[in-house]
Design a protein around this motif. Structure first.
Motif, short mmCIF file in Angstrom:
data_model
loop_
_atom_site.label_atom_id
_atom_site.label_comp_id
_atom_site.label_asym_id
_atom_site.label_seq_id
_atom_site.Cartn_x
_atom_site.Cartn_y
_atom_site.Cartn_z
N VAL A 38 1.21 -1.53 0.40
CA VAL A 38 0.30 0.24 0.38
C VAL A 38 0.30 0.91 0.02
N ASP A 40 1.79 5.22 0.90
CA ASP A 40 0.54 5.60 1.23
C ASP A 40 1.49 6.94 0.66
N GLY A 75 -3.88 3.11 5.67
CA GLY A 75 -2.70 1.80 4.45
C GLY A 75 -2.63 0.77 5.28
N GLY A 79 -5.23 -2.71 3.00
CA GLY A 79 -4.58 -3.60 2.50
C GLY A 79 -5.55 -5.13 3.18
N THR A 305 -3.89 1.24 -8.40
CA THR A 305 -3.55 -0.43 -8.47
C THR A 305 -2.93 -1.19 -9.47
#
Length: 311
Positions: A38, A40, A75, A79, A305
């Motif tokens: 992730v 951030d 995060g 996740g 993503t």
């Protein structure tokens, strides 16, 4: 499948090192892993490295990239929501969470009735003494004033069952404090102890002030004792002021009303005013948290993503 959630913030130096070390452990375990990185809102090349890693290992590596920096708690939440495995773990990418503990954690959770195998540091070698001191004081304080027990030295690095993760995800609050949430959901947890390890590369983004604010958030999120203290201080000041007023009236009736005493009067006024501001500050903190919750803003916003990579 084991899902590994890895929050990243400006970790361009550590991502490749982390992936290689965990891959060594995975090959020994002969298990299917799912990496969920992730990003951030990093300002370095973290996202570029994650894109490259996802292309090189598309069957295992996934990543989520935020539109800006929302914080580690966001995060972790993102996740965990994205994880598909029956077992899920959270790890720091700087390798302060030892990957070589994963086989033992897996064995414990599969052969016992625990829902979570956590880790805790038995020492804080390598940390500044003042940070270690305040960390210990935080755990002592929160365990005395809060209803949720938090283990001193416990890390976010823990292996959890799908049932426990689903319970954590049911807590959709905006103001998140994962250490408390993991304890609050109440599933059976065992801890593995290990010696503290330093970062393999890079520098931490957690300053003393960041950690201090984070600890304040933890106290406010899991205890209403500060509000009780504010009420007690207010009541005590009121009673003390009443007693002082009676004393002044009696003294004036018996001995007259001298004009001296202005310095002490100003000191008392400033003292009481300071107590009032302290209590208002405590109340304001809670009101601020309520304000953020009532806005119903998302915990995070995803910009990219591995499936929406423009390249």
């Amino acid at each position: 499948m084991l899902s590994i959630v890895i929050p990243c913030y400006n970790e361009e130096e550590t991502i490749s090192l982390f992936y290689k070390e965990v891959e060594k452990v995975r090959q020994q375990m002969n298990e299917i892993f799912e990496y969920i990185f992730v990003n951030d809102g990093s300002s370095d090349e973290t996202l570029t490295i994650l894109r490259k890693l996802a292309k090189e290992d598309p069957t295992q590596v996934r990543y989520i990239s935020f539109s800006r920096n929302f914080g580690k708690e966001a995060g972790l939440y993102a996740g965990l929501k994205a994880a598909k495995g029956e077992l899920i773990t959270v790890m720091d990418v700087d390798l302060q969470d030892p990957p070589d503990l994963l086989p033992l954690m897996m064995k414990k959770i599969q052969k016992s009735d625990v829902d979570c195998v956590g880790t805790r540091r038995v020492n804080r070698e390598g940390e500044p003494p003042i940070r270690s001191f305040f960390a210990k004081m935080f755990y002592k304080l929160i365990n005395k004033i809060g209803d949720t027990e938090m283990v001193d030295g416990a890390r976010d690095f823990r292996l959890m069952t799908r049932q426990m993760v689903d319970a954590v995800l049911e807590l959709t609050e905006y103001n998140r404090f994962s250490k408390g949430i993991f304890s609050w959901v109440g599933f059976k947890t065992e801890y593995l102890e290990y010696e503290n390890r330093e970062r393999v590369a890079g520098t931490t983004s957690w300053s003393f002030w960041n950690l201090f604010n984070y600890s304040i958030d933890g106290i406010i999120n899991f205890s209403d004792t500060p509000l009780n203290i504010a009420s007690f201080v207010g009541a005590f000041s009121c009673v003390a002021s009443g007693i002082a007023l009676i004393f002044i009236i009696v003294r004036a009736l018996l001995f007259g009303d001298p004009t001296s005493g202005w310095p002490s009067l100003i000191s008392v006024v400033l003292f009481v005013g300071g107590l009032q501001l302290l209590c208002l500050g405590i109340i304001g903190k809670y009101i601020g948290k309520i304000f953020l919750e009532t806005k119903k803003r998302p915990v995070y916003i995803v910009k990219e993503t591995e499936t929406t990579n423009p390249s």
